[in-house]
Design a protein around this motif. Structure first.
Motif, PDB file in Angstrom:
ATOM      1  N   LEU A   1       0.836  -1.209   0.000  1.00  0.00           N
ATOM      2  CA  LEU A   1       0.000   0.000   0.000  1.00  0.00           C
ATOM      3  C   LEU A   1       0.875   1.264   0.000  1.00  0.00           C
ATOM      4  O   LEU A   1       0.616   2.208  -0.756  1.00  0.00           O
ATOM      5  N   ILE A   2       1.894   1.276   0.820  1.00  0.00           N
ATOM      6  CA  ILE A   2       2.748   2.463   0.910  1.00  0.00           C
ATOM      7  C   ILE A   2       3.436   2.720  -0.442  1.00  0.00           C
ATOM      8  O   ILE A   2       3.526   3.853  -0.907  1.00  0.00           O
ATOM      9  N   GLU A   3       3.856   1.632  -1.069  1.00  0.00           N
ATOM     10  CA  GLU A   3       4.520   1.754  -2.363  1.00  0.00           C
ATOM     11  C   GLU A   3       3.587   2.393  -3.383  1.00  0.00           C
ATOM     12  O   GLU A   3       4.004   3.218  -4.190  1.00  0.00           O
ATOM     13  N   GLU A   4       2.312   1.987  -3.315  1.00  0.00           N
ATOM     14  CA  GLU A   4       1.327   2.517  -4.264  1.00  0.00           C
ATOM     15  C   GLU A   4       0.808   3.886  -3.843  1.00  0.00           C
ATOM     16  O   GLU A   4      -0.129   4.410  -4.433  1.00  0.00           O
ATOM     17  N   LYS A   5       1.392   4.448  -2.798  1.00  0.00           N
ATOM     18  CA  LYS A   5       0.938   5.727  -2.252  1.00  0.00           C
ATOM     19  C   LYS A   5      -0.530   5.687  -1.826  1.00  0.00           C
ATOM     20  O   LYS A   5      -1.295   6.617  -2.037  1.00  0.00           O
ATOM     21  N   LYS A   6      -0.910   4.551  -1.284  1.00  0.00           N
ATOM     22  CA  LYS A   6      -2.248   4.450  -0.693  1.00  0.00           C
ATOM     23  C   LYS A   6      -2.117   4.721   0.797  1.00  0.00           C
ATOM     24  O   LYS A   6      -1.133   4.314   1.412  1.00  0.00           O
ATOM     25  N   GLN A   7      -3.137   5.355   1.335  1.00  0.00           N
ATOM     26  CA  GLN A   7      -3.038   5.822   2.723  1.00  0.00           C
ATOM     27  C   GLN A   7      -3.321   4.705   3.735  1.00  0.00           C
ATOM     28  O   GLN A   7      -4.270   3.931   3.584  1.00  0.00           O
ATOM     29  N   ILE A   8      -2.498   4.651   4.770  1.00  0.00           N
ATOM     30  CA  ILE A   8      -2.764   3.744   5.900  1.00  0.00           C
ATOM     31  C   ILE A   8      -2.870   4.575   7.171  1.00  0.00           C
ATOM     32  O   ILE A   8      -2.035   5.463   7.403  1.00  0.00           O
ATOM     33  N   ILE A   9      -3.867   4.302   7.962  1.00  0.00           N
ATOM     34  CA  ILE A   9      -3.978   4.971   9.265  1.00  0.00           C
ATOM     35  C   ILE A   9      -4.166   3.907  10.339  1.00  0.00           C
ATOM     36  O   ILE A   9      -4.972   2.988  10.189  1.00  0.00           O
ATOM     37  N   ILE A  10      -3.385   4.047  11.379  1.00  0.00           N
ATOM     38  CA  ILE A  10      -3.357   3.028  12.425  1.00  0.00           C
ATOM     39  C   ILE A  10      -3.632   3.680  13.772  1.00  0.00           C
ATOM     40  O   ILE A  10      -3.170   4.798  14.027  1.00  0.00           O
ATOM     41  N   THR A  11      -4.398   3.002  14.617  1.00  0.00           N
ATOM     42  CA  THR A  11      -4.491   3.470  16.006  1.00  0.00           C
ATOM     43  C   THR A  11      -3.938   2.398  16.930  1.00  0.00           C
ATOM     44  O   THR A  11      -3.905   1.213  16.590  1.00  0.00           O
ATOM     45  N   CYS A  12      -3.536   2.831  18.095  1.00  0.00           N
ATOM     46  CA  CYS A  12      -2.925   1.917  19.045  1.00  0.00           C
ATOM     47  C   CYS A  12      -3.044   2.519  20.445  1.00  0.00           C
ATOM     48  O   CYS A  12      -3.283   3.715  20.596  1.00  0.00           O
ATOM     49  N   ASP A  13      -2.881   1.666  21.460  1.00  0.00           N
ATOM     50  CA  ASP A  13      -2.974   2.207  22.815  1.00  0.00           C
ATOM     51  C   ASP A  13      -1.631   2.753  23.307  1.00  0.00           C
ATOM     52  O   ASP A  13      -1.540   3.294  24.399  1.00  0.00           O
ATOM     53  N   THR A  14      -0.588   2.599  22.483  1.00  0.00           N
ATOM     54  CA  THR A  14       0.700   3.152  22.876  1.00  0.00           C
ATOM     55  C   THR A  14       1.492   3.538  21.631  1.00  0.00           C
ATOM     56  O   THR A  14       1.064   3.239  20.510  1.00  0.00           O
ATOM     57  N   TYR A  15       2.655   4.201  21.788  1.00  0.00           N
ATOM     58  CA  TYR A  15       3.384   4.616  20.588  1.00  0.00           C
ATOM     59  C   TYR A  15       4.214   3.455  20.045  1.00  0.00           C
ATOM     60  O   TYR A  15       4.499   2.487  20.769  1.00  0.00           O
ATOM     61  N   PRO A  16       4.595   3.533  18.734  1.00  0.00           N
ATOM     62  CA  PRO A  16       5.127   2.364  18.021  1.00  0.00           C
ATOM     63  C   PRO A  16       6.205   1.601  18.770  1.00  0.00           C
ATOM     64  O   PRO A  16       6.139   0.375  18.848  1.00  0.00           O
ATOM     65  N   LYS A  17       7.195   2.296  19.318  1.00  0.00           N
ATOM     66  CA  LYS A  17       8.317   1.596  19.953  1.00  0.00           C
ATOM     67  C   LYS A  17       7.873   0.725  21.124  1.00  0.00           C
ATOM     68  O   LYS A  17       8.530  -0.232  21.483  1.00  0.00           O
ATOM     69  N   GLU A  18       6.754   1.101  21.740  1.00  0.00           N
ATOM     70  CA  GLU A  18       6.326   0.442  22.977  1.00  0.00           C
ATOM     71  C   GLU A  18       5.383  -0.740  22.761  1.00  0.00           C
ATOM     72  O   GLU A  18       4.986  -1.406  23.712  1.00  0.00           O
ATOM     73  N   ILE A  19       4.956  -0.975  21.505  1.00  0.00           N
ATOM     74  CA  ILE A  19       3.972  -2.050  21.297  1.00  0.00           C
ATOM     75  C   ILE A  19       4.612  -3.389  21.640  1.00  0.00           C
ATOM     76  O   ILE A  19       5.669  -3.737  21.116  1.00  0.00           O
ATOM     77  N   ALA A  20       3.944  -4.129  22.496  1.00  0.00           N
ATOM     78  CA  ALA A  20       4.531  -5.382  22.963  1.00  0.00           C
ATOM     79  C   ALA A  20       4.308  -6.488  21.936  1.00  0.00           C
ATOM     80  O   ALA A  20       3.262  -6.538  21.273  1.00  0.00           O
TER      81      ALA A  20
END
Lengths: 457, 207
Positions: free
Chosen positions: A247-266
């Motif tokens: 998707l990123i290569e095709e310049k299609k949008q991705i939106i993600i939610t999470c309960d913490t910031y990326p580095k902290e995801i267990a």
């Protein structure tokens, strides 16, 4: 006969509280036919209730008021409507629909999820207009809006994180709805991470990974909620890694939610975590007081309910943690106002919130009561079981017995047993004694009210 | 010789009508709204200690529900859900929200007080939350009378008084005693009275 029903209504008005009257009697519609009184209940609930509780009364009224006996039919109003409808289109679909509405009553249920019919997963009730912005979320909102206006080019992926019930899903949905409105042909998919996991499992079971890939890799906008649910799901993470790259290569949008910031995801692969922070990462903070007030006022306005600011402030001060609980509090207040017919003021709000934020009542035990009462009267707990009958021990003991009766489900004999194996009539006598004192002696009444409060909290 | 019982006594289904309301009129009203398809009341969570009538109400609701095209899920005792079941309920909640269905849940404490996943507990608190208030002794007496009436038992007032004075007073215990009394009186072919109750209480009870 014509005015029999209005006489009945008058009688019920006298006999019942206005709440009961409004709930059970007023909704009844009536049709009079010679000596038959036909009552239409709006639903089975009212029908059953009236049948059990009030029908005998109506017969008694009839005997008193009328000269000749009457028949009373209590039928369902809906029945008539439903019948008409099913007569008209007596199709199989209708029937199966009915079957679908079958009730499931399950204890500790573990059910499998069924599919949503809506392909995009979007819910049109979430948009930017009804998203209340404040200091806590203005950055996230601005980023979301920018992405909605320039999908695939502004920030990709957009990663929104924050605690539960702070409006992450609302933002996600708002972006989807915005794009759909401005570009109806766009292929949009909103889904919860848990759903993605089960889709992967299904694809695996049916060996249908090609279809799966086609479905996800051809999207223009992928909105994925609560990515922390990917934890430990290695196959899912692998599939998502490919989808993400494509998707990123095709310049299609991705939106993600999470309960913490990326580095902290267990328990999520390092390569995914790095990719999540490629675009822009924004936080949604818990709303501050003013914002909570603004949310309440907005919600009240949507529900067309007048809400004073002092009430909004009161509620906002009580419910601090999440927007969801804030809305739940308002829902409950509105329900109470509707039910009691009272105006919404701080007093009513206070009452309604009790059920929502009340701390779990501690299990009240006789030991607990004995200890509290002994402390209060500054005597030893042992005096609760001792045989001493001097007044400075006997009175506190009686108070503790009466409170045990009032605040626990124990029987008189059980209470007697707990107070040094005393006979149950001693306990009964204590309860009577204390009850009389409470009525006549303000000091005792105050002591006991205070003790009850201490024991309950 | 002991008279054997032909076990054909009517099963008492929990219904709305045999629920003694006490201070819970608004909760009951909201459940009524929920099972008749009122949009304001699609999510109801009720809580209270065991014996306060949660399961009774949930069963009654599931019996009465009939809104075409809409499904109702009643999940009792959510505080007992393990971590996977909590995720399942979380999914069920989201699904219910999306497809206009109805979800009635119950637990032992207010949503945030049971140590559930936060994303689940905040969802439970999103709809209408009600604490079920315990009945007073007078209301318990009414509940016992209603129960006896449904089983066509003749239950003298002094027996009720005796129960409330000498037994644990949570409703499940009291109801179980009543059922045991009924069986006993049918077996012995004797009417129910206080001496008989006292005799019964001497026996080991399966309650």
């Amino acid at each position: 006969m014509e005015n029999f029903w209005s006489l009945c209504l008058d009688r019920f008005k006298e006999e019942l509280s206005s709440q009961q009257y409004n709930t059970w009697i007023r909704p009844l519609q009536v049709e009079i036919n010679k000596d038959t009184l036909k009552l239409f209940a709006p639903n089975r609930f009212v029908q059953q209730w009236v049948k059990d509780r009030f029908l005998p009364r109506i017969y008694i009224f009839a005997e008193e008021i009328l000269t000749s006996p009457i028949n009373i039919d209590l039928v369902l109003l809906e029945n008539i409507n439903v019948k008409n409808v099913s007569d008209k289109n007596n199709s199989l679909d209708d029937h199966s629909d009915d079957k679908d509405s079958k009730v499931v009553y399950k204890k500790n249920d573990q059910r499998k999820t069924t599919h949503l019919k809506n392909n995009s997963g979007l819910n049109s009730s979430f948009n930017f207009d009804n998203f209340v912005a404040g200091r806590a979320n203005q950055l996230a909102r601005a980023a979301a809006l920018q992405v909605a206006e320039n999908p695939g080019t502004a920030y990709n992926p957009l990663f929104i994180y924050g605690g539960v019930g702070l409006g992450k899903t609302h933002l996600l949905q708002a972006i989807g709805n915005y794009l759909k409105q401005h570009n109806p042909d766009a292929k949009i998919r909103y889904l919860h991470a848990e759903r993605y996991v089960s889709d992967v499992v299904k694809a695996y079971e049916h060996k249908a990974f090609d279809d799966f890939k086609k479905q996800y890799h051809s999207l223009d906008l992928l909105l994925i909620d609560d990515i922390q649910f990917f934890a430990k799901k290695t196959r899912t993470q692998e599939e998502f890694f490919y989808a993400f790259n494509s998707l990123i290569e095709e310049k299609k949008q991705i939106i993600i939610t999470c309960d913490t910031y990326p580095k902290e995801i267990a328990d999520v692969d390092e390569r995914l975590r790095t990719r999540f922070s490629w675009g822009l990462t924004v936080a949604v903070e818990p709303p501050e007081l003013e914002m909570r007030v603004a949310i309440l006022l907005k919600k009240a306005e949507e529900a067309k309910i007048g809400l004073n600011e002092d009430v909004a402030f009161f509620v906002a001060k009580q419910v601090r943690s999440s927007v969801r609980e804030l809305e739940g509090a308002l829902n409950r207040i509105m329900a109470m106002a509707r039910f009691t017919g009272r105006n919404i003021d701080v007093h009513l709000a206070k009452e309604a919130l009790k059920d929502l934020i009340a701390v779990r009542g501690r299990q009240i035990t006789i030991e607990n009561i004995q200890k509290t009462v002994a402390d209060y009267y500054k005597i030893k707990v042992a005096e609760m079981y001792s045989k001493k009958r001097t007044r400075n021990f006997a009175r506190p003991r009686q108070v503790a017995m009466a409170l045990s009766r009032e605040l626990t489900n124990h029987s008189f004999p059980e209470i007697g047993e707990a107070f040094g194996s005393r006979h149950h009539t001693t306990v009964m006598h204590a309860c009577d004694e204390i009850e009389t004192l409470r009525q006549n002696d303000p000091t005792t009444a105050r002591d006991i009210a205070f003790l009850i409060q201490v024991i309950r909290d | 010789m002991k008279q054997l019982l032909l076990d054909i006594k009517p099963k008492t289904r929990p219904t709305i009508a045999n629920f003694v309301v006490g201070k819970n009129a608004e909760a009951l009203h909201s459940l009524q709204m929920a099972i008749t398809g009122n949009q304001n009341s699609r999510f109801v969570y009720i809580w209270g200690p065991s014996g306060s009538g949660k399961s009774h109400l949930l069963k009654a609701c599931s019996d009465l529900f009939e809104v075409p095209g809409v499904s109702l899920h009643c999940i009792d005792d959510v505080h007992l859900l393990d971590s996977q079941s909590q995720i399942n309920l979380f999914n069920l909640y989201n699904e219910t929200r999306d497809n206009n269905s109805v979800l009635i849940t119950s637990g032992i404490a207010a949503p945030s007080q049971m140590g559930l996943r936060e994303d689940l507990s905040t969802r439970l608190a999103w709809g209408l939350t009600y604490q079920l208030h315990p009945l007073t002794d007078t209301e318990k007496a009414i509940a016992l009378k209603n129960h006896a009436l449904e089983r066509s038992m003749k239950l003298p007032d002094d027996v009720i008084d005796y129960c409330l004075k000498h037994l644990r007073r949570d409703l499940p215990t009291l109801m179980a005693i009543l059922d045991a009394l009924d069986d006993w009186s049918l077996t012995e072919k004797k009417p129910i009275n206080v001496p008989m109750l006292r005799k019964l209480l001497q026996l080991p009870l399966n309650i």
